[in-house]
Design a protein around this motif. Structure first.
Motif, PDB file in Angstrom:
ATOM      1  N   GLN A   1      51.178 -61.299  91.482  1.00  0.00           N
ATOM      2  CA  GLN A   1      50.787 -60.241  92.420  1.00  0.00           C
ATOM      3  C   GLN A   1      49.994 -60.848  93.583  1.00  0.00           C
ATOM      4  O   GLN A   1      48.766 -60.955  93.525  1.00  0.00           O
ATOM      5  CB  GLN A   1      49.932 -59.192  91.709  1.00  0.00           C
TER       6      GLN A   1
ATOM      7  N   THR B   1      46.469 -59.798  94.900  1.00  0.00           N
ATOM      8  CA  THR B   1      45.217 -60.030  94.157  1.00  0.00           C
ATOM      9  C   THR B   1      44.620 -61.410  94.414  1.00  0.00           C
ATOM     10  O   THR B   1      43.556 -61.736  93.893  1.00  0.00           O
ATOM     11  CB  THR B   1      45.451 -59.877  92.638  1.00  0.00           C
TER      12      THR B   1
ATOM     13  N   SER C   1      51.510 -62.789  82.215  1.00  0.00           N
ATOM     14  CA  SER C   1      51.017 -61.728  83.096  1.00  0.00           C
ATOM     15  C   SER C   1      51.982 -60.555  83.139  1.00  0.00           C
ATOM     16  O   SER C   1      51.572 -59.391  83.086  1.00  0.00           O
ATOM     17  CB  SER C   1      50.802 -62.288  84.505  1.00  0.00           C
TER      18      SER C   1
ATOM     19  N   ARG D   1      51.604 -58.606  79.951  1.00  0.00           N
ATOM     20  CA  ARG D   1      50.315 -57.922  79.854  1.00  0.00           C
ATOM     21  C   ARG D   1      50.238 -56.707  80.775  1.00  0.00           C
ATOM     22  O   ARG D   1      49.680 -55.670  80.414  1.00  0.00           O
ATOM     23  CB  ARG D   1      49.199 -58.916  80.207  1.00  0.00           C
ATOM     24  N   TYR D   2      50.831 -56.837  81.985  1.00  0.00           N
ATOM     25  CA  TYR D   2      50.650 -55.797  83.004  1.00  0.00           C
ATOM     26  C   TYR D   2      51.938 -55.048  83.335  1.00  0.00           C
ATOM     27  O   TYR D   2      52.030 -54.424  84.396  1.00  0.00           O
ATOM     28  CB  TYR D   2      50.066 -56.420  84.274  1.00  0.00           C
TER      29      TYR D   2
ATOM     30  N   ASP E   1      53.158 -52.291  82.399  1.00  0.00           N
ATOM     31  CA  ASP E   1      53.050 -50.839  82.566  1.00  0.00           C
ATOM     32  C   ASP E   1      51.958 -50.428  83.554  1.00  0.00           C
ATOM     33  O   ASP E   1      51.645 -49.236  83.676  1.00  0.00           O
ATOM     34  CB  ASP E   1      52.776 -50.179  81.203  1.00  0.00           C
ATOM     35  N   TRP E   2      51.347 -51.378  84.235  1.00  0.00           N
ATOM     36  CA  TRP E   2      50.259 -51.072  85.171  1.00  0.00           C
ATOM     37  C   TRP E   2      50.814 -50.683  86.533  1.00  0.00           C
ATOM     38  O   TRP E   2      51.837 -51.205  86.985  1.00  0.00           O
ATOM     39  CB  TRP E   2      49.352 -52.282  85.336  1.00  0.00           C
ATOM     40  N   GLU E   3      50.092 -49.794  87.213  1.00  0.00           N
ATOM     41  CA  GLU E   3      50.421 -49.462  88.596  1.00  0.00           C
ATOM     42  C   GLU E   3      49.900 -50.593  89.498  1.00  0.00           C
ATOM     43  O   GLU E   3      48.803 -51.111  89.263  1.00  0.00           O
ATOM     44  CB  GLU E   3      49.766 -48.137  89.010  1.00  0.00           C
TER      45      GLU E   3
ATOM     46  N   ALA F   1      46.248 -50.687  90.696  1.00  0.00           N
ATOM     47  CA  ALA F   1      45.179 -50.904  89.718  1.00  0.00           C
ATOM     48  C   ALA F   1      44.918 -52.386  89.470  1.00  0.00           C
ATOM     49  O   ALA F   1      43.886 -52.757  88.894  1.00  0.00           O
ATOM     50  CB  ALA F   1      45.531 -50.219  88.397  1.00  0.00           C
ATOM     51  N   LEU F   2      45.843 -53.238  89.914  1.00  0.00           N
ATOM     52  CA  LEU F   2      45.731 -54.660  89.598  1.00  0.00           C
ATOM     53  C   LEU F   2      44.652 -55.366  90.420  1.00  0.00           C
ATOM     54  O   LEU F   2      44.095 -56.369  89.981  1.00  0.00           O
ATOM     55  CB  LEU F   2      47.087 -55.343  89.805  1.00  0.00           C
TER      56      LEU F   2
ATOM     57  N   GLU G   1      41.455 -54.869  88.636  1.00  0.00           N
ATOM     58  CA  GLU G   1      41.534 -55.644  87.389  1.00  0.00           C
ATOM     59  C   GLU G   1      41.250 -57.120  87.655  1.00  0.00           C
ATOM     60  O   GLU G   1      40.515 -57.770  86.915  1.00  0.00           O
ATOM     61  CB  GLU G   1      42.923 -55.463  86.774  1.00  0.00           C
TER      62      GLU G   1
END
Length: 577
Positions: free
Chosen positions: A456, A459, A511, A514-515, A517-519, A522-523, A526
């Motif tokens: 991502q 981030t 990664s 782990r992520y 299902d995350w929007e 939101a990362l 995080e």
């Protein structure tokens, strides 16, 4: 042996190799299964076909196909290489010199092809007849000509050969590149040339369309099999289409290379072709790493229906959705439709229907369903297709469709469906190792941060707060690279990171798992939390070390050192995270 290793790796799919030992099921873009190394009950063994990497979360092991075979079969690297080379059909004796001879030949062939592409482009500019064909007849614009590196091969018998010989290339090297015919002259003459490139954009060959139709010459001519070009594996236009395929989660396969070129110019960019060969499992596997849906634009005649049936079986094997793009009556290919109106091609792609629906409908049109014979033939063919479907709900749906077409009851159709014995499931190979108890996971906070930053890019601003020196070598190398170049393209790793390529792929895989299902929004928060946690952890570790050093200095009555340590400790305590 590095060039031998890369040749084997290029010919094998990691999911096929591991699938002989582990029953894999699709999990988004990745595959998962039970670990072959531990007695786990919940699947935590992940395979990334796109990255050609695997990681076992229960044991902490991971790597590529060679690492897997070494571990699962108890082999050393040489044994694993020989084992996989036999599977891939690679003759290791060609690489036995150990001097990189094959790699050098491949490199020279690549250089010759790149120069040939430039030569053909220059000749398109110089030749008015070639320009007229490309621009007026084929209606190609400047952008498309540049994107697909379109050129022209002169009519003279050895114009390219002479030009490259002046640049120091031998006839053997030109043959390696697939640029000369059996007499040593130019293979391509009087043709509009389109580059065949690999997935990274490197030139591996050409397709040439004759500009003055000659019944004695083939309309299209492709580079033959070479060190760089394998027509059974090549996907035309993949380099230009892969980003559009990822974005749309769909790849469209057409039959002609120039259909691809026209489609890209018309704005439908997720389109590729299979280089003049029938679609294979390898083609679909490559595309399935980019998208979950594959659309095919085949003819509606019997040959097209048969090709679609074969494609359905292949799609079922690898777990992708297969759809069919239907062209309007009287239109022979996408290029012709685009010349009429690009919007018609766009609409046809958007109207794609599930392949099984399309095939069953075509067979219904081919038979007289008012007769018993027609119903028998239709139901036999349709049930053969349904029998190959793996999902029972999907099978039930199509049984209802066949029942409606024929008037036969579901009970009768089920009886006919079960009359032919199904193929027993393949037996998995047993690993030649003892399974262990799943290990307690190590602290992977730095790996999580690195993987998230790589996956991502939004981030990455948070990694600037990290002290690279406080990390272990692979994480330190990645963080240093990201701090220097936040927009780093991980598909083309810079030289300092190339030796950590496996680490980069594995932390990305972690990664994604782990992520998944995350929007996306939101990362960022995080990542901020994780970075603060890691900084705090490093501060605590440093504080503990300073306390131990201070205790030692006081025991030795080393007041000077103790004073310095107290100052460092006080400064550390006052710091805010």
């Amino acid at each position: 042996m590095n060039d031998a290793k890369e040749e084997v790796r290029a010919r094998l799919n990691i999911e096929d190799v591991i699938g002989e030992y582990v029953q894999l099921k699709r999990a988004g873009r990745n595959l998962k299964g039970l670990s072959p190394f531990t007695d786990e009950r919940t699947p935590s063994f992940m395979v990334s076909p796109e990255k050609q990497i695997w990681h076992d979360f229960s044991s902490g092991k991971g790597g590529d196909i060679f690492t897997f075979v070494m571990l699962v079969e108890g082999m050393d690297f040489r044994q694993a290489l020989e084992h996989l080379a036999r599977k891939a059909g690679v003759d290791l004796s060609l690489f036995s010199h150990g001097d990189g001879r094959t790699a050098k030949r491949r490199a020279r062939a690549g250089e010759a092809l790149k120069l040939a592409a430039n030569f053909y482009q220059q000749n398109l500019v110089k030749n008015s007849a070639a320009r007229e064909y490309a621009v007026k007849k084929r209606r190609l614009n400047r952008q498309t000509i540049g994107d697909f590196i379109i050129g022209y091969a002169p009519d003279q018998g050895d114009a390219l050969t002479k030009a490259l010989e002046k640049r120091g290339f031998s006839r053997r090297e030109l043959a390696d590149a697939g640029l000369v015919n059996r007499f040593g002259g130019d293979l391509f003459r009087g043709r509009m040339m389109v580059v065949l490139s690999d997935s990274s954009g490197e030139v591996v060959g050409f397709t040439g369309r004759i500009i003055r139709d000659d019944p004695r010459a083939p309309k299209y001519l492709n580079t033959p099999q070479t060190l760089l070009f394998d027509k059974s594996r090549h996907i035309f236009g993949l380099y230009q289409a892969k980003e559009a395929i990822r974005r749309s989660d769909a790849a469209v396969i057409v039959e002609g290379n120039l259909d691809v070129v026209s489609s890209h110019q018309a704005g439908v960019k997720n389109v590729v072709a299979t280089a003049g060969t029938a679609m294979t499992l390898q083609h679909l596997k490559v595309l399935s790493r980019l998208a979950g849906r594959i659309r095919v634009a085949f003819d509606g005649d019997r040959a097209g229906v048969s090709a679609t049936e074969r494609a359905i079986n292949l799609a079922q094997e690898i777990g992708v959705e297969l759809e069919v793009v239907s062209l309007p009556d009287g239109v022979k290919d996408p290029d012709e439709l685009i010349q009429k109106d690009p919007a018609l091609w766009q609409a046809a792609v958007e109207r794609a229907q599930p392949a099984v629906d399309w095939v069953i409908a075509r067979h219904a049109e081919m038979e007289d369903l008012a007769t018993a014979e027609g119903k028998r033939r239709f139901s036999t063919t349709a049930l053969r297709i349904v029998r190959g479907l793996k999902d029972p709900v999907e099978q039930e749906h199509y049984l209802a469709v066949i029942s409606k077409e024929t008037g036969a009851s579901l009970a009768v159709l089920r009886a006919k469906l079960g009359a032919e014995r199904s193929t027993p499931p393949a037996q998995l190979k047993k690993p030649k190792i003892e399974k262990a108890t799943p290990s307690k996971p190590r602290d992977e906070l730095a790996d999580i941060i690195v993987g998230l930053a790589l996956s991502q890019p939004s981030t990455r601003r948070w990694v600037g707060a990290l002290e690279a020196a406080s990390l272990d070598e692979p994480a330190r190398a990645v963080v240093t690279a990201l701090q220097a170049e936040p927009l780093l393209d991980i598909e083309k790793l810079p030289r300092p990171l190339q030796k950590f390529e496996q680490y980069v792929k594995i932390v990305q895989l972690k990664s994604e798992r782990r992520y998944m299902d995350w929007e996306p929004e939101a990362l960022d928060s995080e990542m901020a939390r994780l970075v603060k946690q890691l900084i705090r952890k490093h501060r605590d570790t440093k504080k503990q070390q300073l306390l131990e050093d201070l205790r030692e200095a006081e025991e030795l009555s080393d007041e000077a050192r103790a004073r310095i340590l107290r100052q460092q400790l006080n400064a550390l305590i006052k710091e805010n995270v």
